[in-house]
Design a protein around this motif. Structure first.
Motif, PDB file in Angstrom:
ATOM      1  N   GLY A   1     -53.728  32.009 -59.707  1.00 56.91           N
ATOM      2  CA  GLY A   1     -53.269  32.578 -58.449  1.00 56.91           C
ATOM      3  C   GLY A   1     -51.944  33.307 -58.519  1.00 56.91           C
ATOM      4  O   GLY A   1     -51.306  33.525 -57.500  1.00 56.91           O
TER       5      GLY A   1
ATOM      6  N   LEU B   1     -55.221  39.185 -55.784  1.00 59.09           N
ATOM      7  CA  LEU B   1     -56.658  39.392 -55.943  1.00 59.09           C
ATOM      8  C   LEU B   1     -57.020  40.866 -56.068  1.00 59.09           C
ATOM      9  O   LEU B   1     -57.978  41.222 -56.740  1.00 59.09           O
ATOM     10  CB  LEU B   1     -57.404  38.802 -54.740  1.00 59.09           C
TER      11      LEU B   1
ATOM     12  N   ILE C   1     -58.460  42.727 -70.064  1.00 54.03           N
ATOM     13  CA  ILE C   1     -59.157  41.842 -71.002  1.00 54.03           C
ATOM     14  C   ILE C   1     -60.074  42.659 -71.900  1.00 54.03           C
ATOM     15  O   ILE C   1     -60.082  42.510 -73.111  1.00 54.03           O
ATOM     16  CB  ILE C   1     -59.976  40.769 -70.239  1.00 54.03           C
ATOM     17  N   GLN C   2     -60.811  43.551 -71.279  1.00 53.08           N
ATOM     18  CA  GLN C   2     -61.751  44.357 -72.060  1.00 53.08           C
ATOM     19  C   GLN C   2     -61.007  45.244 -73.063  1.00 53.08           C
ATOM     20  O   GLN C   2     -61.370  45.309 -74.232  1.00 53.08           O
ATOM     21  CB  GLN C   2     -62.598  45.209 -71.105  1.00 53.08           C
TER      22      GLN C   2
ATOM     23  N   LYS D   1     -55.292  36.437 -67.847  1.00 53.94           N
ATOM     24  CA  LYS D   1     -56.408  35.712 -67.255  1.00 53.94           C
ATOM     25  C   LYS D   1     -55.904  34.443 -66.581  1.00 53.94           C
ATOM     26  O   LYS D   1     -56.266  34.134 -65.456  1.00 53.94           O
ATOM     27  CB  LYS D   1     -57.426  35.382 -68.343  1.00 53.94           C
TER      28      LYS D   1
ATOM     29  N   ILE E   1     -64.241  38.129 -68.343  1.00 53.65           N
ATOM     30  CA  ILE E   1     -64.335  39.092 -67.243  1.00 53.65           C
ATOM     31  C   ILE E   1     -65.158  38.507 -66.099  1.00 53.65           C
ATOM     32  O   ILE E   1     -64.788  38.603 -64.930  1.00 53.65           O
ATOM     33  CB  ILE E   1     -64.947  40.411 -67.760  1.00 53.65           C
TER      34      ILE E   1
ATOM     35  N   GLN F   1     -56.068  34.297 -76.872  1.00 50.41           N
ATOM     36  CA  GLN F   1     -57.094  35.330 -76.992  1.00 50.41           C
ATOM     37  C   GLN F   1     -56.610  36.584 -76.280  1.00 50.41           C
ATOM     38  O   GLN F   1     -55.712  36.521 -75.447  1.00 50.41           O
ATOM     39  CB  GLN F   1     -58.385  34.864 -76.322  1.00 50.41           C
TER      40      GLN F   1
ATOM     41  N   VAL G   1     -63.110  35.973 -64.190  1.00 49.20           N
ATOM     42  CA  VAL G   1     -62.128  36.600 -63.303  1.00 49.20           C
ATOM     43  C   VAL G   1     -62.835  37.153 -62.073  1.00 49.20           C
ATOM     44  O   VAL G   1     -62.396  36.975 -60.942  1.00 49.20           O
ATOM     45  CB  VAL G   1     -61.365  37.716 -64.056  1.00 49.20           C
TER      46      VAL G   1
ATOM     47  N   ASN H   1     -59.471  43.237 -75.775  1.00 45.75           N
ATOM     48  CA  ASN H   1     -60.497  42.708 -76.653  1.00 45.75           C
ATOM     49  C   ASN H   1     -60.984  43.777 -77.625  1.00 45.75           C
ATOM     50  O   ASN H   1     -61.107  43.545 -78.816  1.00 45.75           O
ATOM     51  CB  ASN H   1     -61.669  42.188 -75.825  1.00 45.75           C
TER      52      ASN H   1
ATOM     53  N   LYS I   1     -62.764  33.700 -53.426  1.00 50.30           N
ATOM     54  CA  LYS I   1     -61.714  33.560 -52.425  1.00 50.30           C
ATOM     55  C   LYS I   1     -61.852  34.559 -51.296  1.00 50.30           C
ATOM     56  O   LYS I   1     -61.335  34.346 -50.224  1.00 50.30           O
ATOM     57  CB  LYS I   1     -60.353  33.725 -53.095  1.00 50.30           C
TER      58      LYS I   1
ATOM     59  N   HIS J   1     -63.938  34.376 -59.759  1.00 54.91           N
ATOM     60  CA  HIS J   1     -62.766  33.784 -59.124  1.00 54.91           C
ATOM     61  C   HIS J   1     -62.302  34.652 -57.956  1.00 54.91           C
ATOM     62  O   HIS J   1     -62.008  34.152 -56.880  1.00 54.91           O
ATOM     63  CB  HIS J   1     -61.650  33.638 -60.150  1.00 54.91           C
TER      64      HIS J   1
ATOM     65  N   PRO K   1     -67.053  45.009 -62.789  1.00 55.05           N
ATOM     66  CA  PRO K   1     -66.511  46.085 -63.617  1.00 55.05           C
ATOM     67  C   PRO K   1     -66.181  45.606 -65.027  1.00 55.05           C
ATOM     68  O   PRO K   1     -66.074  44.402 -65.273  1.00 55.05           O
ATOM     69  CB  PRO K   1     -65.239  46.500 -62.875  1.00 55.05           C
ATOM     70  N   SER K   2     -66.082  46.558 -65.935  1.00 56.99           N
ATOM     71  CA  SER K   2     -65.597  46.300 -67.300  1.00 56.99           C
ATOM     72  C   SER K   2     -66.566  45.584 -68.228  1.00 56.99           C
ATOM     73  O   SER K   2     -66.303  45.458 -69.412  1.00 56.99           O
ATOM     74  CB  SER K   2     -64.281  45.512 -67.321  1.00 56.99           C
TER      75      SER K   2
ATOM     76  N   ALA L   1     -57.699  42.162 -59.488  1.00 54.42           N
ATOM     77  CA  ALA L   1     -58.725  41.558 -60.335  1.00 54.42           C
ATOM     78  C   ALA L   1     -59.337  42.567 -61.298  1.00 54.42           C
ATOM     79  O   ALA L   1     -59.537  42.283 -62.475  1.00 54.42           O
ATOM     80  CB  ALA L   1     -59.813  40.933 -59.467  1.00 54.42           C
ATOM     81  N   GLU L   2     -59.618  43.750 -60.767  1.00 56.59           N
ATOM     82  CA  GLU L   2     -60.256  44.752 -61.632  1.00 56.59           C
ATOM     83  C   GLU L   2     -59.355  45.151 -62.781  1.00 56.59           C
ATOM     84  O   GLU L   2     -59.810  45.320 -63.904  1.00 56.59           O
ATOM     85  CB  GLU L   2     -60.641  45.983 -60.820  1.00 56.59           C
TER      86      GLU L   2
ATOM     87  N   PHE M   1     -54.009  35.069 -63.471  1.00 55.43           N
ATOM     88  CA  PHE M   1     -54.918  35.408 -62.378  1.00 55.43           C
ATOM     89  C   PHE M   1     -55.622  34.167 -61.833  1.00 55.43           C
ATOM     90  O   PHE M   1     -55.628  33.908 -60.647  1.00 55.43           O
ATOM     91  CB  PHE M   1     -55.946  36.428 -62.862  1.00 55.43           C
ATOM     92  N   LEU M   2     -56.220  33.396 -62.758  1.00 49.71           N
ATOM     93  CA  LEU M   2     -56.988  32.230 -62.314  1.00 49.71           C
ATOM     94  C   LEU M   2     -56.089  31.197 -61.640  1.00 49.71           C
ATOM     95  O   LEU M   2     -56.547  30.413 -60.820  1.00 49.71           O
ATOM     96  CB  LEU M   2     -57.748  31.602 -63.485  1.00 49.71           C
TER      97      LEU M   2
ATOM     98  N   VAL N   1     -57.159  43.291 -64.107  1.00 48.18           N
ATOM     99  CA  VAL N   1     -57.144  42.169 -65.047  1.00 48.18           C
ATOM    100  C   VAL N   1     -58.345  42.270 -65.984  1.00 48.18           C
ATOM    101  O   VAL N   1     -58.234  42.133 -67.191  1.00 48.18           O
ATOM    102  CB  VAL N   1     -57.179  40.818 -64.287  1.00 48.18           C
ATOM    103  N   MET N   2     -59.517  42.546 -65.398  1.00 46.98           N
ATOM    104  CA  MET N   2     -60.725  42.654 -66.215  1.00 46.98           C
ATOM    105  C   MET N   2     -60.623  43.817 -67.196  1.00 46.98           C
ATOM    106  O   MET N   2     -61.050  43.716 -68.338  1.00 46.98           O
ATOM    107  CB  MET N   2     -61.945  42.819 -65.305  1.00 46.98           C
ATOM    108  N   ASP N   3     -60.039  44.911 -66.704  1.00 51.88           N
ATOM    109  CA  ASP N   3     -59.852  46.050 -67.604  1.00 51.88           C
ATOM    110  C   ASP N   3     -58.964  45.672 -68.776  1.00 51.88           C
ATOM    111  O   ASP N   3     -59.224  46.049 -69.909  1.00 51.88           O
ATOM    112  CB  ASP N   3     -59.217  47.233 -66.849  1.00 51.88           C
TER     113      ASP N   3
END
Lengths: 626, 502
Positions: free
Chosen positions: B124, B128, B138-139, B118, A615, B112, A618, B142, A625, A621, A581-582, B131-132, B121-122, B134-136
């Motif tokens: 731990g 988990l 970051i995007q 990030k 992204i 950044q 992440v 950014n 797991k 990662h 995603p993203s 995760a999505e 998350f990485l 987290v990606m959202d």
């Protein structure tokens, strides 16, 4: 009808610079290897410029040699002039270039191939790949013979559907009128391989007897020749050398070209292939750099047994009559007789993003490729890929991990990473500016970087490996000694410094500090370094570089450490980018095309931003797991 | 992971008088030791126990910047699972910025977008299942940073940086072309030739750095958005502000017709006002489409003027607007004071209290990506400081002013309020802008330093291929400001500008 059917380990298609290295590596690693060529008389032919090496290309030759390849040794046996370019610049950009006797180069390489165990040469066109369930199992020839094999390496160079063009004349042949390979493209396409069409060109060859050299500047080789191969004894290459000649185009030349541009197949649209920017035809130069009133022309011998001279700097696809007029407008060439016309050549090659870093096709197991077929240009680039493809085909059969050199280890690594990662729209040429860590990737230390890898692979003998270890030890010891040797303020020292226009000492310093002064070097300081033992030139050179550029070298070593971390983060090859995603659409698209092996490789794709890389990290990662 | 130490401002600058600068990574304690001084000047925070708070001062080479509270937290019991330091400062935006700058000068690197998240998350620290999200984040962060970085850059500054970069690129390409083809292109004396031009570049960069200090590098002004239900009087408010003939600096038509921007100068405070005309047409689907659209505008805003029609009842549209205001600095304008009052000041305050509280739970799961606030608010709470959150909620009270845009009454109250907020440092350009500005400044400083190294190299007579190492660094730093970076650029420049080849 009865057909020949044979079994072998590795089939190599094409015996140019890539094919020769690939076949040699594979056979030397014990694989039964069959090398196909359309003409045994044209093995390792140099259809364009008559030299090997040059900026960054010389680095590639050294690296091929350090891994146990043949190109360096072969040019050492057959060169007729040799020079180190950029000698006044930093050690990273010193580069060796030698003029070859083309016929001798070809003959000498053929001899090596013919003496190699496990290697057979076969003159025949390969027309079809036999692929079963995504795995290559053999090839079929024009005669209908089938060669079953466990791996195949395609090194077809510029021969696939080749077409040579000048003016309105075109022939469906490979370079030098050799037979083109017209069938393999269809077989590749049928197996889902994406093809490109590229173009390159070569200048005319002129009869030496018709050239007036008195109007040109002579270009001699170096007095002391440095061999390409780390194995060649320098004393054996101090031979009489031939000269090259420098002259220039002029306004008249440019006028002739401009007035006939409409007759150029490039401008009339007859050529569809994409040409290289770094190797423009003279008509391209005149159009693109209209403000330049002259361009350099190098007249280079093609060999000692021929009177043909290569006209470097004036490749062209203009009509025959225009070529003659244009060449004759150049000082010294007023009465030039053309032996072979200049021409452009178009050929099929692949989008190399379909390959893995091992040079194996991602979607066709057991199929490898190297050289111009992969969209590169140049003999040296071809040889560099050839040896890697040959090694990896053998290792695949042996069930071993592929040999992959990364960007911090070798120009070969930069070359292959660029080819398989980035979208490439023209024949790719190696350049020193492409190597981020070029201070570490010098031509002088190629053996220190790569020979132990060649040894592990099995292409380097035990004896050569032991010599390498000895060399490493000596360099280290001497570097240490120099760092711990103190130079006092004695009269002899001060006199020495005065003589070299260097500031005199107020108190004792380490020898290494003096080496760092721009006007001094390890070699020069010999005079005031009493305890120095006699060491070979190449070791002295390494010590000097290690000390003199220590700061810069350490900086790059740190950068490499960062780089390695990202390279070590692997991306599974079956990753479904649509499920991440993203990601931005563009990044998703590019990632799907290149399918990078690591996060580091992903970050080098144009169109993939640092945020996209985050992204991806992440996502990987979280999936690991689960 | 990354291994280096990062820092950022981790609270919205406009939220309150207190700001937090957060440092995370292995050198966090080393960095704080270099800049922290306790009251009697003898304490090293790196020796203190984890999860303790210390009173003291932040100094930059002896100059006291601000009086602060510093919280020391050892990994892995922190948000990022790394050693973390949080500096609470009260000196307003300027002090916060200077503290961050000092932290960077002393060994940290500006984080950044989304980097704390990030790392958390990485390492731990975040589940988990998130995760999505987290990606959202970051995007979203950014895009937000990019938008800020490029669109905030003033045209003239952008042009200047671009030109500098182009010249550096030209020199790199020239040298590289000559190295690739030494027989065609000569480098004799090129270093000395280049030295003169490089000193001019250094001066230009110095000038740009000094403009960055007072924020002039970015589009100046407090980005203000007017929101409200249809007919609440948004346009009248805007017209009244404009109509009094206060100096209108420019009038810029936005990319779409409904984002008309006006720049207004009120007693020396510049507001860039955007009227959200878009909400009007999407009245009925405000909850669905309109929220997204208005939120987009709100994201950019430093200040929101929320116009309420006091002659009508509050409805679900108001509730939706209030939810969007959640993290923003806002002033509520109770308009139409000339008519019969249906909605009172108390009623709107009540709505804000409930709206904000109710929204908080929802937002955690649904809207975390949309509003790129510092990650602590958007995803996974910092486990150490739950009290921060509740105290912040109590403080989200907006000033409510009674006005009549039609009659022009109460507008002076608005002006006074703006002045008051601005001079108390409660109102300023938003967080990202000042970070963007700082990032630019940092990059300019890097470019300057690299050019100094080039000069040293020239003076020492280093071979030209060494000069390109630092030229390339300078080029990259400037490219990060203007968003122009491509690995193929030098190669393209070589082929484009220099004639070489066989």
């Amino acid at each position: 009808m009865k057909r020949v059917e044979e079994w072998t380990d590795v089939v190599v298609v094409g015996a140019g610079h890539a094919g020769c290295e690939a076949a040699l590596a594979s056979a030397r690693l014990g694989m039964e290897t069959v090398l196909f060529t359309v003409s045994v008389d044209s093995i390792a032919m140099m259809p364009c410029n008559p030299n090997i090496g040059g900026s960054s290309k010389g680095h590639l030759v050294r690296e091929v040699d350090a891994l146990g390849g043949e190109m360096g040794k072969n040019i050492d046996r057959t060169f007729i002039q040799s020079k180190i370019l950029n000698r006044s610049k930093g050690p990273a950009v010193h580069s060796l270039r030698a003029q070859a006797d083309k016929a001798e180069y070809s003959r000498s390489m053929r001899k090596v191939l013919q003496k190699t165990e496990h290697l057979k040469i076969r003159q025949m066109e390969v027309t079809e790949l036999i692929v079963e369930d995504g795995t290559l199992t053999g090839v079929r020839t024009y005669s209908g013979a089938v060669y079953h094999c466990r791996a195949c390496i395609l090194c077809t160079g510029t021969y696939l559907k080749a077409r040579c063009i000048y003016g309105d004349v075109s022939t469906y042949t490979g370079p030098n009128g050799l037979q083109a390979a017209n069938y393999l493209t269809d077989s590749l396409k049928a197996n889902g391989v994406k093809m490109y069409r590229f173009k390159t060109g070569t200048p005319a060859r002129i009869d030496s007897r018709s050239i007036d050299y008195s109007k040109m500047q002579e270009q001699k080789g170096d007095e002391r020749v440095v061999p390409f191969s780390f194995e060649t004894d320098p004393d054996t290459v101090q031979i009489p050398q031939v000269s090259c000649w420098l002259t220039y185009t002029n306004e008249e030349t440019h006028r002739i070209i401009r007035e006939n541009l409409d007759r150029s197949p490039l401008y009339s649209g007859m050529i569809e292939g994409t040409g290289p920017r770094y190797c423009p035809s003279i008509e391209d130069k005149v159009v693109k750099f209209a403000d330049k009133d002259r361009h350099q022309v190098f007249i280079e011998p093609e060999g000692v047994h021929t009177s043909e001279m290569y006209v470097g700097g004036m490749s062209s696809s203009l009509p025959e009559d225009v070529q003659l007029a244009m060449y004759r407008s150049v000082p010294g060439l007023e009465h030039a007789d053309i032996v072979r016309n200049a021409y452009a050549i178009e050929y099929d090659c692949i989008d190399a993003r379909q390959l893995e870093l091992s040079l194996e096709f991602r979607d066709i197991h057991g199929l490898f490729s190297a050289g111009q077929f992969n969209g590169s240009s140049g003999y040296e680039e071809a040889a560099a890929q050839g040896i890697i493809a040959g090694i990896n085909a053998a290792r695949k059969i042996q069930g071993k991990e592929p040999l992959i050199l990364d960007r911090s280890e070798a120009y070969i690594g930069v070359l292959i990473d660029d080819l398989v990662t980035k979208e490439n729209h023209e024949p790719y040429r190696m350049m020193t500016s492409r190597a981020e860590y070029r201070l570490l990737l010098r031509q002088d230390n190629a053996d220190l970087r790569l020979t132990s890898k060649g040894y592990e692979v099995g292409l380097i003998s035990e004896e050569r490996y032991q010599r390498l270890l000895e060399k490493q030890r000596e360099i280290q010891e001497e570097t240490e000694r120099v760092k711990n040797t103190w130079i006092g303020t004695g009269q002899k020292v001060q006199e020495f410094l005065r003589a070299h226009e260097s500031t005199e000492l107020r108190s004792s310093v380490r020898l290494s500090e003096l080496i760092c002064r721009p006007e001094l070097s390890y070699q020069k300081l010999c005079e005031i370094d009493a305890d120095r033992k006699e060491l070979p030139d190449n070791i002295q050179e390494q010590v000097n570089i290690n000390i003199k550029y220590e700061g810069y070298l350490l900086r790059q070593i740190r950068q490499v450490e960062q780089f390695k971390k990202m390279e070590e983060r692997k991306i599974p090859q079956n990753l479904d980018y649509d499920k991440v995603p993203s990601l931005r659409t563009e990044a998703r698209q590019k990632l799907k095309e290149s399918r990078p092996a690591s996060i580091g490789q992903a970050s080098r794709i144009a169109g993939v931003s640092p945020a996209d890389v985050s992204i991806l990290m992440v996502y990987l990662h979280s999936n690991r797991k689960v | 992971m990354g291994g280096d130490t990062i820092a950022a401002i981790s609270s919205a600058a406009a939220d309150s008088g207190i700001g937090i600068v957060r440092i995370s990574g292995p050198d966090s304690f080393a960095v704080i030791d270099r800049i922290y001084r306790s009251k009697n000047g003898d304490r090293k925070l790196s020796r203190e126990k984890s999860h303790t708070i210390h009173y003291g001062y932040i100094e930059d080479d002896g100059d006291v910047i601000d009086e602060v509270l510093v919280m020391i937290m050892r990994g892995p019991g922190t948000f990022t699972a790394e050693d973390t330091v949080e500096i609470d400062c009260h000196g307003g935006v300027c002090a916060m910025r200077r503290i961050l700058e000092t932290v960077i000068k002393k060994g940290a690197r500006l984080a950044q977008p989304g980097e704390f998240t990030k790392r958390a998350f990485l390492n731990g620290r975040i589940d988990l299942s998130q995760a999505e999200a987290v990606m959202d984040v970051i995007q979203a962060k950014n895009e937000y940073a990019l938008k800020n970085s490029v669109s905030q850059l003033k045209g003239s500054v952008r042009k200047e940086v671009s030109e500098l970069r182009e010249r550096i690129l030209y020199h790199i390409a020239y040298i590289e072309a000559a190295l690739d083809d030494p027989e065609h292109i000569s480098l004799d004396g090129y270093g000395e030739e280049m030295a003169g031009e490089i000193s001019q570049m250094q001066e230009k960069i110095l000038r740009l750095i000094s403009t960055a200090d007072d924020g002039r590098i970015l589009k100046e002004g407090i980005r203000t958005v007017i929101v409200g239900r249809p007919n609440a009087g948004k346009s009248s408010v805007l017209n009244t502000l404009l109509g009094e003939e206060r100096a209108i600096v420019t009038e810029i038509a936005g990319t779409t017709r409904d984002t008309l921007e006006e720049t207004i100068n009120l007693n020396g405070i510049t507001l860039i006002i955007t009227d959200t005309a878009g909400i009007r047409e999407t009245e009925n689907v405000v909850e669905k489409i309109g929220i997204g659209k208005a939120r987009k505008k709100l994201e950019d805003a430093d200040l929101v003027l929320y116009v309420v029609d006091s002659s009508e009842k509050l409805d679900e549209n108001d509730a939706a607007i209030v939810r969007m205001l959640r993290t923003k600095k806002a002033i509520v304008l109770l308009n139409k004071s000339d008519r019969k009052t249906v909605t009172t000041r108390e009623m709107i305050e009540e709505l804000i209290r409930n709206g904000n509280g109710a929204a908080e739970e929802k937002n955690d799961s649904q809207c975390s990506g949309a509003l790129p606030k510092e990650e602590k608010e958007s995803i996974g709470k910092s486990p150490e400081k739950p009290e921060m959150k509740s105290s912040r909620r109590e403080e989200t009270a907006y000033p409510v002013l009674s006005i009549s845009a039609l009659k022009g009454t109460g507008i002076d109250l608005l002006e006074d309020k703006l002045k008051e907020m601005f001079y108390q440092g409660k109102l300023s350009m938003d967080n990202e802008v000042c970070i963007t500005n700082m990032r630019h400044k940092e990059l300019l400083a890097e470019a300057k330093e690299s050019l100094e190294k080039v000069q040293e190299g020239i003076a020492l007579g280093m071979p030209e291929d060494f000069l390109t190492i630092d030229l390339t660094e300078a080029c990259r730093a400037l490219g990060d400001i203007t968003g122009e970076t491509s690995s193929e650029e030098v190669v393209n420049e070589i082929f484009g500008k220099f004639c070489l080849g066989k």
